[in-house]
Design a protein around this motif. Sequence first.
Motif, PDB file in Angstrom:
ATOM      1  N   SER A  50      49.160  48.385  38.043  1.00  0.00           N
ATOM      2  CA  SER A  50      48.716  47.437  39.063  1.00  0.00           C
ATOM      3  C   SER A  50      47.216  47.558  39.276  1.00  0.00           C
ATOM      4  O   SER A  50      46.605  48.594  39.013  1.00  0.00           O
ATOM      5  N   ASN A  51      46.625  46.484  39.778  1.00  0.00           N
ATOM      6  CA  ASN A  51      45.195  46.480  40.061  1.00  0.00           C
ATOM      7  C   ASN A  51      44.896  47.368  41.264  1.00  0.00           C
ATOM      8  O   ASN A  51      45.711  47.495  42.177  1.00  0.00           O
ATOM      9  N   PRO A  52      43.704  47.980  41.297  1.00  0.00           N
ATOM     10  CA  PRO A  52      43.333  48.770  42.473  1.00  0.00           C
ATOM     11  C   PRO A  52      43.170  47.866  43.686  1.00  0.00           C
ATOM     12  O   PRO A  52      42.939  46.655  43.555  1.00  0.00           O
ATOM     13  N   GLU A  53      43.292  48.456  44.856  1.00  0.00           N
ATOM     14  CA  GLU A  53      43.124  47.678  46.087  1.00  0.00           C
ATOM     15  C   GLU A  53      41.701  47.132  46.174  1.00  0.00           C
ATOM     16  O   GLU A  53      40.728  47.841  45.871  1.00  0.00           O
ATOM     17  N   SER A  54      41.581  45.891  46.574  1.00  0.00           N
ATOM     18  CA  SER A  54      40.269  45.263  46.664  1.00  0.00           C
ATOM     19  C   SER A  54      39.466  45.858  47.813  1.00  0.00           C
ATOM     20  O   SER A  54      39.951  45.962  48.939  1.00  0.00           O
ATOM     21  N   PRO A  55      38.176  46.224  47.539  1.00  0.00           N
ATOM     22  CA  PRO A  55      37.308  46.704  48.609  1.00  0.00           C
ATOM     23  C   PRO A  55      36.478  45.589  49.228  1.00  0.00           C
ATOM     24  O   PRO A  55      35.594  45.849  50.051  1.00  0.00           O
ATOM     25  N   LEU A  56      36.750  44.349  48.832  1.00  0.00           N
ATOM     26  CA  LEU A  56      35.916  43.221  49.226  1.00  0.00           C
ATOM     27  C   LEU A  56      36.136  42.816  50.681  1.00  0.00           C
ATOM     28  O   LEU A  56      37.261  42.888  51.203  1.00  0.00           O
ATOM     29  N   LEU A  57      35.055  42.370  51.313  1.00  0.00           N
ATOM     30  CA  LEU A  57      35.092  41.849  52.675  1.00  0.00           C
ATOM     31  C   LEU A  57      34.376  40.503  52.679  1.00  0.00           C
ATOM     32  O   LEU A  57      33.243  40.392  52.205  1.00  0.00           O
TER      33      LEU A  57
END
Length: 389
Positions: A2-9
């Motif tokens: 799975s993809n890593p959790e997004s750190p984007l805001l």
Amino acid sequence: MSNPESPLLGYARPDGRWGFRNHILVLPLHQALSNAARDIADATPGAVAISHDWSGEIDNDFERITKTFAGFAGNPNIFTTVALTIGTDVEAGIIERAKKFSPIPLVEVKLADAGSMFKLVTTALEKVTELTEQAAAQSRTPAPWSSVVLGLECGGSDAYSGITANPALGIASDRFVEFGATSILAETMEILGAEHLLAARALDPKVGAQIIEVVARYERSINYEGIDIRGAQPSRGNIEGGLSTLEEKSLGAAKKAGNAPFTGVLEFADRPTAPGLYFMDTPGHDIEQLTGFAAADVNITVFTTGRGTPTGSAVIPTIKVATNSEMGLVLTDLIDLNAGTISDGTQTLEEVGQILFDEIVKVANGQLTKAEHGKHHEFNLSRLYGSTL
């Protein structure tokens, strides 16, 4: 895996898109209002403006120009657009189209209603000041990887472009696409001679054929003027930077798109409809391409340069990446990241690709680019051959 959790805001928009800035855009829809738009934005922190030379002419480029204005007004990095108008039917049509394109609020201030340029400016300034306060009160919230619409651009390419900054950007682009984001390669002239290699990476034969046809169409549009575009490349600046052949330039430019498969082909200023890697048919002129990106929902751009091109956008944060250390360590007011360390031997291509990926995340989350600090708000309408202008 799975993809890593997004750190984007980012800033969630009502239609599901995401912005990484929350600008108030002051948009003049007639060239006579460009100075007024700049004055208003300069007087209001949080506001940005563009200038242009269009006066509402209806010619062969009318559809291209009005689509660009309407798309630009609805870029997801905008909280609200304040359109300055003379009060014509043409301007009303652009505003109507913009509202159909996007739920980004649009407020019109008409010169015809204001009665004078002074009153237009004071009325608009009041609205913009109020709107910037509202925008500043909005908070960022966690955004998914799919929120990223990444523009891939190069300008002032040199002999290092294809071995440092461009392939490093390709690594970052591939990772975003893998995680479910969108990435857009453009500049049709820049892939002449390499289009068959991009077409071979298409998800299906139809997309591959579209890539080939876009390049062939561009060449036909030039050839009728008697211009040998392949013979005219590389440009003088490219040659001074060490590029010697068209093939060398095109193969290097294509590296920005990494190795991901191409999902589709976009006409100028058209928006992608699903995540993936796209090719957009744009001119090779840096500012026209960046304008088309903004109209197509691109919300962050990486611009690689070997010559130090000082180009930015009013609405898209633009990350400048140097291809060589000689330039990158001198033009520190223009360059965000130096990929010349690859050719210097102090960092690997993979390391710089990861650094650039991380830099894109930081800028998306609010870190200002050098172009933003320098207020590089370039804008240029793209016009095709056959225009009356």
